[in-house]
Write a protein that holds these residues in place. Sequence first.
Motif, mmCIF file in Angstrom:
data_model
loop_
_atom_site.group_PDB
_atom_site.id
_atom_site.type_symbol
_atom_site.label_atom_id
_atom_site.label_comp_id
_atom_site.label_asym_id
_atom_site.label_seq_id
_atom_site.Cartn_x
_atom_site.Cartn_y
_atom_site.Cartn_z
ATOM 1 N N HIS A 30 0.844 -1.198 0.000
ATOM 2 C CA HIS A 30 0.000 0.000 0.000
ATOM 3 C C HIS A 30 0.885 1.257 0.000
ATOM 4 O O HIS A 30 0.606 2.216 -0.731
ATOM 5 C CB HIS A 30 -0.937 -0.010 1.208
ATOM 6 C CG HIS A 30 -1.795 1.198 1.309
ATOM 7 N ND1 HIS A 30 -2.788 1.478 0.402
ATOM 8 C CD2 HIS A 30 -1.790 2.224 2.198
ATOM 9 C CE1 HIS A 30 -3.367 2.620 0.730
ATOM 10 N NE2 HIS A 30 -2.774 3.091 1.816
ATOM 11 N N PHE A 31 1.907 1.258 0.823
ATOM 12 C CA PHE A 31 2.801 2.414 0.884
ATOM 13 C C PHE A 31 3.503 2.642 -0.455
ATOM 14 O O PHE A 31 3.565 3.767 -0.945
ATOM 15 C CB PHE A 31 3.847 2.238 1.992
ATOM 16 C CG PHE A 31 4.825 3.372 2.029
ATOM 17 C CD1 PHE A 31 4.497 4.572 2.652
ATOM 18 C CD2 PHE A 31 6.062 3.257 1.408
ATOM 19 C CE1 PHE A 31 5.384 5.636 2.672
ATOM 20 C CE2 PHE A 31 6.963 4.317 1.413
ATOM 21 C CZ PHE A 31 6.621 5.507 2.043
ATOM 22 N N GLN A 89 2.548 1.706 -3.427
ATOM 23 C CA GLN A 89 1.559 2.167 -4.392
ATOM 24 C C GLN A 89 1.263 3.656 -4.188
ATOM 25 O O GLN A 89 1.185 4.425 -5.150
ATOM 26 C CB GLN A 89 0.284 1.344 -4.264
ATOM 27 C CG GLN A 89 -0.728 1.646 -5.343
ATOM 28 C CD GLN A 89 -1.931 0.712 -5.250
ATOM 29 O OE1 GLN A 89 -2.167 0.065 -4.232
ATOM 30 N NE2 GLN A 89 -2.685 0.648 -6.322
ATOM 31 N N SER A 90 1.131 4.074 -2.955
ATOM 32 C CA SER A 90 0.887 5.483 -2.639
ATOM 33 C C SER A 90 2.089 6.340 -3.050
ATOM 34 O O SER A 90 1.936 7.419 -3.629
ATOM 35 C CB SER A 90 0.606 5.626 -1.140
ATOM 36 O OG SER A 90 0.463 6.971 -0.799
ATOM 37 N N TRP A 91 3.284 5.852 -2.748
ATOM 38 C CA TRP A 91 4.526 6.552 -3.106
ATOM 39 C C TRP A 91 4.623 6.740 -4.625
ATOM 40 O O TRP A 91 4.924 7.827 -5.102
ATOM 41 C CB TRP A 91 5.719 5.765 -2.574
ATOM 42 C CG TRP A 91 7.058 6.348 -2.880
ATOM 43 C CD1 TRP A 91 7.690 7.363 -2.209
ATOM 44 C CD2 TRP A 91 7.953 5.957 -3.924
ATOM 45 N NE1 TRP A 91 8.909 7.607 -2.775
ATOM 46 C CE2 TRP A 91 9.104 6.769 -3.824
ATOM 47 C CE3 TRP A 91 7.890 4.991 -4.924
ATOM 48 C CZ2 TRP A 91 10.177 6.638 -4.690
ATOM 49 C CZ3 TRP A 91 8.966 4.870 -5.789
ATOM 50 C CH2 TRP A 91 10.093 5.687 -5.666
ATOM 51 N N ASN A 92 4.345 5.668 -5.369
ATOM 52 C CA ASN A 92 4.376 5.746 -6.832
ATOM 53 C C ASN A 92 3.332 6.731 -7.361
ATOM 54 O O ASN A 92 3.592 7.468 -8.315
ATOM 55 C CB ASN A 92 4.159 4.368 -7.465
ATOM 56 C CG ASN A 92 5.436 3.567 -7.520
ATOM 57 O OD1 ASN A 92 6.500 4.088 -7.795
ATOM 58 N ND2 ASN A 92 5.321 2.276 -7.238
ATOM 59 N N GLY A 93 2.164 6.755 -6.741
ATOM 60 C CA GLY A 93 1.121 7.687 -7.154
ATOM 61 C C GLY A 93 1.548 9.132 -6.958
ATOM 62 O O GLY A 93 1.376 9.980 -7.852
ATOM 63 N N GLU A 94 2.133 9.426 -5.805
ATOM 64 C CA GLU A 94 2.608 10.785 -5.532
ATOM 65 C C GLU A 94 3.747 11.159 -6.487
ATOM 66 O O GLU A 94 3.822 12.295 -6.964
ATOM 67 C CB GLU A 94 3.079 10.900 -4.084
ATOM 68 C CG GLU A 94 1.954 10.893 -3.083
ATOM 69 C CD GLU A 94 2.447 10.949 -1.654
ATOM 70 O OE1 GLU A 94 3.554 11.485 -1.415
ATOM 71 O OE2 GLU A 94 1.728 10.465 -0.765
ATOM 72 N N GLU A 130 2.402 12.077 -9.910
ATOM 73 C CA GLU A 130 1.674 13.343 -9.944
ATOM 74 C C GLU A 130 2.590 14.551 -9.774
ATOM 75 O O GLU A 130 2.194 15.670 -10.084
ATOM 76 C CB GLU A 130 0.602 13.353 -8.853
ATOM 77 C CG GLU A 130 -0.533 12.386 -9.127
ATOM 78 C CD GLU A 130 -1.528 12.322 -7.981
ATOM 79 O OE1 GLU A 130 -1.496 13.208 -7.097
ATOM 80 O OE2 GLU A 130 -2.326 11.376 -7.968
#
Length: 147
Positions: free
Chosen positions: A3-4, A6-11, A14
């Motif tokens: 989850h972390f 995935q969140s890191w890659n999303g940020e 963007e």
Amino acid sequence: KDHFIQSWNGELNESTRADTYRLFSDFGFKNYLDAVNIFKFRYELTRLRTSSHRLKIESGRWHKPLPIPRNDRKCEHCHKLEDAFYLLLEYPLYNTIRKQYVKPFYWKRPNILNFISLLNTQNRQELLNLSVYVYKSVALRNEHFLS
């Protein structure tokens, strides 16, 4: 952990600031942190990799009253976009230092694949040489342009 990441890659995807970093990095420990044991060299290489430097590509973002448009953040000498790729593989002022510390394979025909390969090398000696090159080229740039 998934989850972390995935969140890191999303940020990261963007972020407008992470264009270069996104090309060569993934989540995990970076080998250069162990390979480069001289602080001043590791520090400058880290700054370059994380876009925490004073090249025009970043400093143009801080320009007041308005940021300089991305395509106009060019080197005062060559009028090319001044980014990490340019510093590592193209800028003529650093040719002497580059020839001393970076293998010709990377800079003879500069391209994005060579750039990514250089920043992702696992070769300890190449990492040490790269860090010394970055340190010396940044010092030369600061002396030349910020004096």
